[in-house]
Design a protein around this motif. Structure first.
Motif, PDB file in Angstrom:
ATOM      1  N   SER A   1       0.833  -1.212   0.000  1.00 51.56           N
ATOM      2  CA  SER A   1       0.000   0.000   0.000  1.00 51.56           C
ATOM      3  C   SER A   1       0.859   1.250   0.000  1.00 51.56           C
ATOM      4  CB  SER A   1      -0.928  -0.006   1.229  1.00 51.56           C
ATOM      5  OG  SER A   1      -1.828  -1.091   1.178  1.00 51.56           O
ATOM      6  N   ALA A   2       1.949   1.207   0.777  1.00 54.19           N
ATOM      7  CA  ALA A   2       2.866   2.355   0.820  1.00 54.19           C
ATOM      8  C   ALA A   2       3.556   2.540  -0.522  1.00 54.19           C
ATOM      9  CB  ALA A   2       3.901   2.145   1.929  1.00 54.19           C
ATOM     10  N   ASN A   3       3.938   1.432  -1.146  1.00 54.04           N
ATOM     11  CA  ASN A   3       4.606   1.506  -2.454  1.00 54.04           C
ATOM     12  C   ASN A   3       3.663   2.049  -3.526  1.00 54.04           C
ATOM     13  OD1 ASN A   3       6.966   0.497  -1.401  1.00 54.04           O
ATOM     14  ND2 ASN A   3       6.566  -1.618  -2.020  1.00 54.04           N
ATOM     15  N   ILE A   4       2.379   1.700  -3.420  1.00 57.76           N
ATOM     16  CA  ILE A   4       1.388   2.195  -4.382  1.00 57.76           C
ATOM     17  C   ILE A   4       1.279   3.715  -4.276  1.00 57.76           C
ATOM     18  CG2 ILE A   4      -1.088   2.265  -4.908  1.00 57.76           C
ATOM     19  CD1 ILE A   4      -1.205  -0.708  -4.160  1.00 57.76           C
ATOM     20  N   ILE A   5       1.238   4.200  -3.021  1.00 63.78           N
ATOM     21  CA  ILE A   5       1.137   5.652  -2.798  1.00 63.78           C
ATOM     22  C   ILE A   5       2.381   6.359  -3.338  1.00 63.78           C
ATOM     23  CG2 ILE A   5       1.080   7.458  -1.039  1.00 63.78           C
ATOM     24  CD1 ILE A   5      -0.581   5.518   0.696  1.00 63.78           C
ATOM     25  N   MET A   6       3.566   5.798  -3.056  1.00 65.62           N
ATOM     26  CA  MET A   6       4.816   6.398  -3.520  1.00 65.62           C
ATOM     27  C   MET A   6       4.882   6.418  -5.037  1.00 65.62           C
ATOM     28  SD  MET A   6       6.663   7.450  -0.989  1.00 65.62           S
ATOM     29  CE  MET A   6       8.276   7.558  -1.758  1.00 65.62           C
ATOM     30  N   ALA A   7       4.451   5.311  -5.645  1.00 68.75           N
ATOM     31  CA  ALA A   7       4.498   5.228  -7.113  1.00 68.75           C
ATOM     32  C   ALA A   7       3.574   6.262  -7.737  1.00 68.75           C
ATOM     33  CB  ALA A   7       4.101   3.820  -7.563  1.00 68.75           C
ATOM     34  N   GLU A   8       2.409   6.462  -7.138  1.00 66.30           N
ATOM     35  CA  GLU A   8       1.460   7.431  -7.671  1.00 66.30           C
ATOM     36  C   GLU A   8       1.976   8.855  -7.514  1.00 66.30           C
ATOM     37  OE1 GLU A   8      -2.538   8.285  -5.827  1.00 66.30           O
ATOM     38  OE2 GLU A   8      -3.159   7.164  -7.606  1.00 66.30           O
ATOM     39  N   GLU A   9       2.573   9.147  -6.370  1.00 66.45           N
ATOM     40  CA  GLU A   9       3.108  10.496  -6.139  1.00 66.45           C
ATOM     41  C   GLU A   9       4.272  10.799  -7.058  1.00 66.45           C
ATOM     42  OE1 GLU A   9       4.055  10.821  -2.023  1.00 66.45           O
ATOM     43  OE2 GLU A   9       1.958  11.073  -1.380  1.00 66.45           O
ATOM     44  N   ASN A  10       5.019   9.779  -7.439  1.00 69.83           N
ATOM     45  CA  ASN A  10       6.170   9.960  -8.327  1.00 69.83           C
ATOM     46  C   ASN A  10       5.795   9.871  -9.796  1.00 69.83           C
ATOM     47  OD1 ASN A  10       7.884  10.236  -6.109  1.00 69.83           O
ATOM     48  ND2 ASN A  10       8.328   8.024  -6.024  1.00 69.83           N
ATOM     49  N   GLY A  11       4.493   9.651 -10.043  1.00 64.47           N
ATOM     50  CA  GLY A  11       4.037   9.596 -11.429  1.00 64.47           C
ATOM     51  C   GLY A  11       4.471   8.341 -12.156  1.00 64.47           C
ATOM     52  N   GLU A  12       4.737   7.260 -11.420  1.00 61.46           N
ATOM     53  CA  GLU A  12       5.189   6.019 -12.052  1.00 61.46           C
ATOM     54  C   GLU A  12       3.991   5.230 -12.587  1.00 61.46           C
ATOM     55  OE1 GLU A  12       7.326   3.938  -9.048  1.00 61.46           O
ATOM     56  OE2 GLU A  12       8.829   5.523  -8.786  1.00 61.46           O
ATOM     57  N   GLU A  13       4.272   4.255 -13.451  1.00 61.90           N
ATOM     58  CA  GLU A  13       3.207   3.437 -14.029  1.00 61.90           C
ATOM     59  C   GLU A  13       2.544   2.605 -12.918  1.00 61.90           C
ATOM     60  OE1 GLU A  13       4.421   1.052 -17.286  1.00 61.90           O
ATOM     61  OE2 GLU A  13       5.401   2.704 -18.349  1.00 61.90           O
ATOM     62  N   PRO A  14       1.242   2.371 -13.024  1.00 57.31           N
ATOM     63  CA  PRO A  14       0.510   1.599 -12.001  1.00 57.31           C
ATOM     64  C   PRO A  14       0.781   0.094 -12.115  1.00 57.31           C
ATOM     65  CG  PRO A  14      -0.973   2.202 -13.778  1.00 57.31           C
ATOM     66  CD  PRO A  14       0.337   2.881 -14.081  1.00 57.31           C
ATOM     67  N   ILE A  15       2.028  -0.284 -11.806  1.00 55.87           N
ATOM     68  CA  ILE A  15       2.412  -1.696 -11.974  1.00 55.87           C
ATOM     69  C   ILE A  15       1.729  -2.617 -10.956  1.00 55.87           C
ATOM     70  CG2 ILE A  15       4.655  -1.133 -12.977  1.00 55.87           C
ATOM     71  CD1 ILE A  15       5.890  -1.592 -10.209  1.00 55.87           C
ATOM     72  N   TYR A  16       1.180  -2.021  -9.910  1.00 54.05           N
ATOM     73  CA  TYR A  16       0.564  -2.849  -8.858  1.00 54.05           C
ATOM     74  C   TYR A  16      -0.891  -3.217  -9.170  1.00 54.05           C
ATOM     75  CZ  TYR A  16       4.559  -1.837  -5.845  1.00 54.05           C
ATOM     76  OH  TYR A  16       5.825  -1.756  -5.328  1.00 54.05           O
ATOM     77  N   ASP A  17      -1.496  -2.526 -10.122  1.00 52.93           N
ATOM     78  CA  ASP A  17      -2.917  -2.727 -10.393  1.00 52.93           C
ATOM     79  C   ASP A  17      -3.304  -4.180 -10.682  1.00 52.93           C
ATOM     80  OD1 ASP A  17      -3.332  -0.103  -9.891  1.00 52.93           O
ATOM     81  OD2 ASP A  17      -3.812   0.490 -11.948  1.00 52.93           O
ATOM     82  N   PRO A  18      -2.609  -4.883 -11.576  1.00 53.77           N
ATOM     83  CA  PRO A  18      -2.987  -6.279 -11.863  1.00 53.77           C
ATOM     84  C   PRO A  18      -2.946  -7.161 -10.619  1.00 53.77           C
ATOM     85  CG  PRO A  18      -1.503  -5.454 -13.541  1.00 53.77           C
ATOM     86  CD  PRO A  18      -1.497  -4.441 -12.432  1.00 53.77           C
ATOM     87  N   PHE A  19      -1.888  -6.973  -9.786  1.00 51.28           N
ATOM     88  CA  PHE A  19      -1.759  -7.781  -8.573  1.00 51.28           C
ATOM     89  C   PHE A  19      -2.893  -7.469  -7.596  1.00 51.28           C
ATOM     90  CE2 PHE A  19      -0.388  -7.906  -4.110  1.00 51.28           C
ATOM     91  CZ  PHE A  19      -0.151  -9.270  -3.977  1.00 51.28           C
ATOM     92  N   VAL A  20      -3.163  -6.180  -7.391  1.00 50.20           N
ATOM     93  CA  VAL A  20      -4.197  -5.764  -6.436  1.00 50.20           C
ATOM     94  C   VAL A  20      -5.572  -6.246  -6.894  1.00 50.20           C
ATOM     95  CG1 VAL A  20      -5.387  -3.791  -5.416  1.00 50.20           C
ATOM     96  CG2 VAL A  20      -2.893  -3.789  -5.602  1.00 50.20           C
ATOM     97  N   ASN A  21      -5.828  -6.182  -8.189  1.00 49.10           N
ATOM     98  CA  ASN A  21      -7.125  -6.630  -8.702  1.00 49.10           C
ATOM     99  C   ASN A  21      -7.333  -8.124  -8.426  1.00 49.10           C
ATOM    100  OD1 ASN A  21      -7.756  -4.081  -9.654  1.00 49.10           O
ATOM    101  ND2 ASN A  21      -6.945  -4.467 -11.713  1.00 49.10           N
ATOM    102  N   GLU A  22      -6.302  -8.913  -8.698  1.00 53.10           N
ATOM    103  CA  GLU A  22      -6.407 -10.360  -8.464  1.00 53.10           C
ATOM    104  C   GLU A  22      -6.492 -10.672  -6.972  1.00 53.10           C
ATOM    105  OE1 GLU A  22      -4.167 -13.187 -10.796  1.00 53.10           O
ATOM    106  OE2 GLU A  22      -3.406 -11.559 -12.056  1.00 53.10           O
ATOM    107  N   LEU A  23      -5.745  -9.912  -6.168  1.00 56.69           N
ATOM    108  CA  LEU A  23      -5.789 -10.117  -4.725  1.00 56.69           C
ATOM    109  C   LEU A  23      -7.181  -9.802  -4.194  1.00 56.69           C
ATOM    110  CD1 LEU A  23      -4.558 -10.699  -1.975  1.00 56.69           C
ATOM    111  CD2 LEU A  23      -3.651  -8.356  -1.929  1.00 56.69           C
ATOM    112  N   ASN A  24      -7.793  -8.749  -4.682  1.00 57.37           N
ATOM    113  CA  ASN A  24      -9.133  -8.385  -4.221  1.00 57.37           C
ATOM    114  C   ASN A  24     -10.171  -9.448  -4.597  1.00 57.37           C
ATOM    115  OD1 ASN A  24      -8.438  -6.022  -2.922  1.00 57.37           O
ATOM    116  ND2 ASN A  24      -8.761  -4.727  -4.731  1.00 57.37           N
TER     117      ASN A  24
END
Length: 254
Positions: A201-224
Motif C-alpha cells: 500500500s505504501a509503495n502504491i502511494i509512492m508510485a502514484e506520487e512519483n508519477g510512475e506506471e501503475p504496476i501494482y494494479d494487476p496484482f491488487v485486482n487479483e488479490l481483491n
C-alpha cells in the motif's frame, strides 16, 4: 489508486485460512515478489504457511482418536453381550450348560470387579480382556463350547486387537506431532500478511506520487478477487452456523 480490500483472515476456519494463504503465495510468485518489493517478507510468510500446513495435517490425522472411541464401543458391546448371555445361561434347561455357564461367570466376575471391564481406562480394558480370554481359552475351552460362546470369544478378541492396533497407530502419530501449534503459527502468518499489505500500500502511494506506471494494479485486482472469494466463503460458513443454532433453539422450544 489501487486499494487492497480487507481480508477477514482472523475469522477464517483453519482450512479456509490455509487455503487462502496458499493461493496468496501463488499469486505473489506469479506477480514476482521482487517487483512488488516484498521479497524478504515473502520468504518469511512462505515458511510460516509451510508450518501452518504441517500443523493442519497433524490435526486431520488426529481423527484416529474418534476411531478409537468407536472401536472401544464395539468391543464393549461384545463384553456386555457375553455378560448377559452368561446370566441367561444360568437358567438353561440343560444342567451341563448351567454348570459350564456358572464356571465361566466366576472367571468373568473376577475381571469385572470392582470396576466393570467396560468402564476401565482404555489400556486397562485391553489388558483385562486379553487376560480374561487367555484364562478361558487355556482352562475352560470345553465350557465355552458347551455354552456356544466360542464365536463370541473370537469376535471379542478381534475387536480388542483392532482397538489395540488403533492405540499403537495413535501413539505413533503423537510421536510425529510437530511442536508447533496452529494458533501460534496462524498469528505469525497474519502478522506477516499485514506487513506485506502495508508495504505494498505504501509503495502504491509512492508510485502514484512519483508519477510512475501503475504496476501494482494487476496484482491488487487479483488479490481483491481472492479476498472477496474467501470472505464470501466465511459469510456462508457463519450463515450455516447461525441457521443450525436457530434450528436447535426451535427444537428446544417444542
Amino acid at each position: 489508486m489501487s486499494k487492497i480490500g480487507k481480508a477477514k483472515n482472523y475469522q477464517y476456519t483453519d482450512a479456509m485460512h490455509l487455503q487462502f494463504f496458499i493461493a496468496l503465495l501463488i499469486l505473489i510468485r506469479q506477480s514476482d515478489a521482487n517487483m512488488l518489493k516484498i521479497a524478504t517478507l515473502f520468504n518469511k510468510i512462505c515458511i510460516s504457511v509451510e508450518q501452518e500446513e504441517a500443523c493442519f495435517k497433524i490435526i486431520r490425522k488426529s481423527d484416529i482418536s474418534n476411531l478409537k472411541a468407536e472401536s472401544d464401543r464395539a468391543r464393549d458391546d461384545i463384553v456386555a453381550g457375553i455378560k448377559k448371555l452368561l446370566e441367561s445361561l444360568l437358567h438353561h434347561f440343560d444342567s451341563k450348560v448351567r454348570e459350564a455357564a456358572y464356571r465361566l461367570k466366576i472367571v468373568f466376575d473376577t475381571f469385572d470387579r470392582p470396576t466393570t471391564i467396560i468402564n476401565l481406562p482404555y489400556d486397562a480394558e485391553t489388558i483385562s480382556i486379553n487376560n480374561l480370554l487367555q484364562e478361558w481359552e487355556n482352562k475352560y475351552m470345553s465350557d465355552l463350547e458347551i455354552t456356544d460362546l466360542v464365536p463370541w470369544i473370537k469376535e471379542l478378541r478381534e475387536r480388542n486387537n483392532a482397538f489395540d492396533e488403533l492405540t499403537r497407530r495413535y501413539s505413533g502419530q503423537l510421536a510425529e506431532k510437530t511442536p508447533l501449534r496452529t494458533k501460534e503459527v496462524r498469528r505469525e502468518t497474519d502478522i506477516l500478511y499485514k506487513q506485506i499489505i502495508l508495504v505494498i500500500s505504501a509503495n502504491i502511494i509512492m508510485a502514484e506520487e512519483n508519477g510512475e506506471e501503475p504496476i501494482y494494479d494487476p496484482f491488487v485486482n487479483e488479490l481483491n478477487v481472492l479476498i472477496k472469494h474467501y470472505n464470501d466463503l466465511l459469510a456462508q460458513h457463519l450463515g450455516r452456523l447461525e441457521a443450525k443454532k436457530e434450528e436447535k433453539e426451535e427444537k428446544e422450544k417444542e
